[in-house]
Design a protein around this motif. Structure first.
Motif, PDB file in Angstrom:
ATOM      1  N   GLU A   1       4.933  13.961  -2.196  1.00 55.00           N
ATOM      2  CA  GLU A   1       4.359  13.101  -3.285  1.00 55.00           C
ATOM      3  C   GLU A   1       2.742  12.905  -2.396  1.00 55.00           C
ATOM      4  OE1 GLU A   1       3.658   9.668  -5.846  1.00 55.00           O
ATOM      5  OE2 GLU A   1       5.653   9.478  -5.061  1.00 55.00           O
ATOM      6  N   TRP A   2       2.839  12.400  -1.314  1.00 53.98           N
ATOM      7  CA  TRP A   2       1.381  11.786  -0.773  1.00 53.98           C
ATOM      8  C   TRP A   2       0.744  12.755  -0.102  1.00 53.98           C
ATOM      9  CZ3 TRP A   2       0.952  13.512   4.451  1.00 53.98           C
ATOM     10  CH2 TRP A   2      -0.552  13.163   4.950  1.00 53.98           C
ATOM     11  N   ARG A   3       1.606  14.238   0.482  1.00 50.24           N
ATOM     12  CA  ARG A   3       1.051  15.254   1.308  1.00 50.24           C
ATOM     13  C   ARG A   3       0.544  16.138  -0.595  1.00 50.24           C
ATOM     14  NH1 ARG A   3      -0.969  19.864   1.790  1.00 50.24           N
ATOM     15  NH2 ARG A   3      -0.374  20.958   3.764  1.00 50.24           N
ATOM     16  N   ASP A   4       0.668  16.667  -0.794  1.00 49.78           N
ATOM     17  CA  ASP A   4       0.667  17.069  -2.640  1.00 49.78           C
ATOM     18  C   ASP A   4      -0.375  16.453  -3.589  1.00 49.78           C
ATOM     19  OD1 ASP A   4       3.257  18.851  -2.568  1.00 49.78           O
ATOM     20  OD2 ASP A   4       4.626  18.484  -4.179  1.00 49.78           O
ATOM     21  N   SER A   5      -0.620  15.183  -3.485  1.00 50.45           N
ATOM     22  CA  SER A   5      -1.270  14.556  -3.860  1.00 50.45           C
ATOM     23  C   SER A   5      -2.720  15.071  -2.993  1.00 50.45           C
ATOM     24  CB  SER A   5      -1.263  13.033  -3.392  1.00 50.45           C
ATOM     25  OG  SER A   5      -1.614  12.429  -2.910  1.00 50.45           O
TER      26      SER A   5
ATOM     27  N   VAL B   1       0.828  -1.001  -0.005  1.00 52.35           N
ATOM     28  CA  VAL B   1       0.210  -0.253   0.009  1.00 52.35           C
ATOM     29  C   VAL B   1       1.358   1.533  -0.039  1.00 52.35           C
ATOM     30  CG1 VAL B   1      -1.815   1.031   0.718  1.00 52.35           C
ATOM     31  CG2 VAL B   1      -1.666  -0.910   1.157  1.00 52.35           C
ATOM     32  N   THR B   2       1.760   1.682  -1.329  1.00 50.49           N
ATOM     33  CA  THR B   2       2.362   2.564  -1.213  1.00 50.49           C
ATOM     34  C   THR B   2       1.963   4.140  -0.839  1.00 50.49           C
ATOM     35  OG1 THR B   2       2.172   2.447  -3.604  1.00 50.49           O
ATOM     36  CG2 THR B   2       3.761   1.538  -2.553  1.00 50.49           C
ATOM     37  N   MET B   3       0.792   4.186  -1.114  1.00 55.44           N
ATOM     38  CA  MET B   3       0.924   5.717  -1.153  1.00 55.44           C
ATOM     39  C   MET B   3       0.266   5.821   0.560  1.00 55.44           C
ATOM     40  SD  MET B   3       1.026   8.571  -2.143  1.00 55.44           S
ATOM     41  CE  MET B   3      -0.256   8.789  -4.366  1.00 55.44           C
ATOM     42  N   ALA B   4       0.022   4.803   1.001  1.00 59.16           N
ATOM     43  CA  ALA B   4      -0.610   5.099   2.545  1.00 59.16           C
ATOM     44  C   ALA B   4       0.688   4.975   2.879  1.00 59.16           C
ATOM     45  CB  ALA B   4      -1.597   4.520   2.647  1.00 59.16           C
ATOM     46  N   LEU B   5       1.235   4.377   2.606  1.00 65.68           N
ATOM     47  CA  LEU B   5       3.016   4.012   3.224  1.00 65.68           C
ATOM     48  C   LEU B   5       4.210   5.883   3.516  1.00 65.68           C
ATOM     49  CD1 LEU B   5       5.108   2.276   4.791  1.00 65.68           C
ATOM     50  CD2 LEU B   5       5.548   1.566   2.308  1.00 65.68           C
ATOM     51  N   ASN B   6       3.220   6.413   1.959  1.00 64.00           N
ATOM     52  CA  ASN B   6       4.657   7.777   1.838  1.00 64.00           C
ATOM     53  C   ASN B   6       3.855   8.369   3.077  1.00 64.00           C
ATOM     54  OD1 ASN B   6       5.214   6.982  -0.167  1.00 64.00           O
ATOM     55  ND2 ASN B   6       4.076   7.609  -1.565  1.00 64.00           N
ATOM     56  N   MET B   7       3.073   8.630   3.626  1.00 67.37           N
ATOM     57  CA  MET B   7       2.113   9.284   4.858  1.00 67.37           C
ATOM     58  C   MET B   7       3.828   9.580   6.130  1.00 67.37           C
ATOM     59  SD  MET B   7      -0.963   8.118   6.245  1.00 67.37           S
ATOM     60  CE  MET B   7      -1.662   7.003   6.068  1.00 67.37           C
ATOM     61  N   PHE B   8       4.265   7.913   5.565  1.00 67.69           N
ATOM     62  CA  PHE B   8       4.762   8.173   7.307  1.00 67.69           C
ATOM     63  C   PHE B   8       6.333   8.129   6.576  1.00 67.69           C
ATOM     64  CE2 PHE B   8       1.544   5.246   8.142  1.00 67.69           C
ATOM     65  CZ  PHE B   8       0.978   5.930   9.504  1.00 67.69           C
ATOM     66  N   GLN B   9       6.982   8.312   6.015  1.00 61.94           N
ATOM     67  CA  GLN B   9       7.711   8.773   5.304  1.00 61.94           C
ATOM     68  C   GLN B   9       8.403  10.373   4.945  1.00 61.94           C
ATOM     69  OE1 GLN B   9       9.343   6.246   3.415  1.00 61.94           O
ATOM     70  NE2 GLN B   9       7.752   4.878   3.924  1.00 61.94           N
ATOM     71  N   SER B  10       9.834  10.981   4.722  1.00 65.74           N
ATOM     72  CA  SER B  10      10.136  11.625   4.993  1.00 65.74           C
ATOM     73  C   SER B  10      10.516  12.348   3.953  1.00 65.74           C
ATOM     74  CB  SER B  10      11.322  12.543   6.104  1.00 65.74           C
ATOM     75  OG  SER B  10      12.054  11.304   5.241  1.00 65.74           O
TER      76      SER B  10
ATOM     77  N   MET C   1      -7.805  18.318  -0.458  1.00 67.92           N
ATOM     78  CA  MET C   1      -8.272  18.001   1.144  1.00 67.92           C
ATOM     79  C   MET C   1      -7.879  19.442   2.086  1.00 67.92           C
ATOM     80  SD  MET C   1      -9.637  16.063   3.010  1.00 67.92           S
ATOM     81  CE  MET C   1      -9.309  14.307   2.656  1.00 67.92           C
ATOM     82  N   PHE C   2      -6.707  19.986   1.198  1.00 68.23           N
ATOM     83  CA  PHE C   2      -6.130  20.675   2.262  1.00 68.23           C
ATOM     84  C   PHE C   2      -6.555  22.450   1.172  1.00 68.23           C
ATOM     85  CE2 PHE C   2      -3.451  17.546   3.869  1.00 68.23           C
ATOM     86  CZ  PHE C   2      -3.936  17.391   4.800  1.00 68.23           C
ATOM     87  N   ALA C   3      -6.609  22.474   0.537  1.00 66.14           N
ATOM     88  CA  ALA C   3      -6.801  23.829  -0.482  1.00 66.14           C
ATOM     89  C   ALA C   3      -8.199  23.934  -0.461  1.00 66.14           C
ATOM     90  CB  ALA C   3      -5.909  23.850  -2.121  1.00 66.14           C
ATOM     91  N   ALA C   4      -8.811  23.210  -0.588  1.00 64.28           N
ATOM     92  CA  ALA C   4     -10.512  23.309  -0.561  1.00 64.28           C
ATOM     93  C   ALA C   4     -11.011  22.648   1.010  1.00 64.28           C
ATOM     94  CB  ALA C   4     -10.765  22.373  -1.798  1.00 64.28           C
TER      95      ALA C   4
END
Length: 171
Positions: A28-32, A13-22, A37-40
């Motif tokens: 990439e995860w945050r920008d997605s 589950v790579t996209m979810a895993l990216n939230m724990f990365q640096s 989620m954040f701008a709107a």
């Protein structure tokens, strides 16, 4: 929390895993999430408020008669999260309309988080993949299964709406 990281790695589950990365993976995860989620985020507030109003309307009748307080709080969080993710809620806080599969989704998610706390204080249980860790995996599998079905349902509905909107309208 390594239980989630390990689960995501074991299940690719790579996209979810990216939230724990640096670094680049996290960015990439945050920008997605950023455009929606954040701008709107202000577009979600009316929906969340409406969901909270419905939760509040049933709280006195549900707690503790039908739903224990701790479960009601988990269901309320789920109902609000679902409103943000899918644009509507299954209202698990209302025992008159809640479906068994939605309650099971909440319970599996809640169990996975609760077990994570227990595993943090007993790392050997996870290391040797004892019963508690196996229970964590079972609940995460249920959570992901429910989430995949729910996401597919809403994605299919959105696609159908989009296709209907593109159909020529009769004059």
């Amino acid at each position: 929390v390594s239980t989630f990281i390990d689960y995501y790695e074991e299940n690719n589950v790579t996209m979810a895993l990216n939230m724990f990365q640096s670094g680049p993976e996290w960015k990439e995860w945050r920008d997605s999430l950023n455009p929606d989620m954040f701008a709107a985020w202000t577009t979600y507030l009316p929906s969340i408020a409406q969901t909270c109003r419905k939760i509040s309307d049933v709280a006195g009748a549900e707690v503790p008669k039908h739903i224990p307080f701790v479960d009601f709080i988990s269901r309320a969080a789920f109902d609000m999260f679902e409103t943000v993710m899918y644009g509507s809620s299954s209202f698990t806080t209302n025992s008159k309309v809640a479906k068994p599969e939605d309650i099971e989704f909440v319970m599996a998610s809640q169990a996975a988080f609760d077990i994570t706390g227990a595993l943090l204080s007993n790392p050997m249980e996870k290391l040797f993949e004892g019963d508690l860790y196996k229970k964590f995996v079972v609940n995460m599998d249920k959570t992901f299964s429910f989430a995949r079905k729910r996401t597919k349902k809403y994605a299919d509905l959105a696609l159908m709406d989009q296709q209907q909107a593109q159909q020529p309208q009769p004059s």
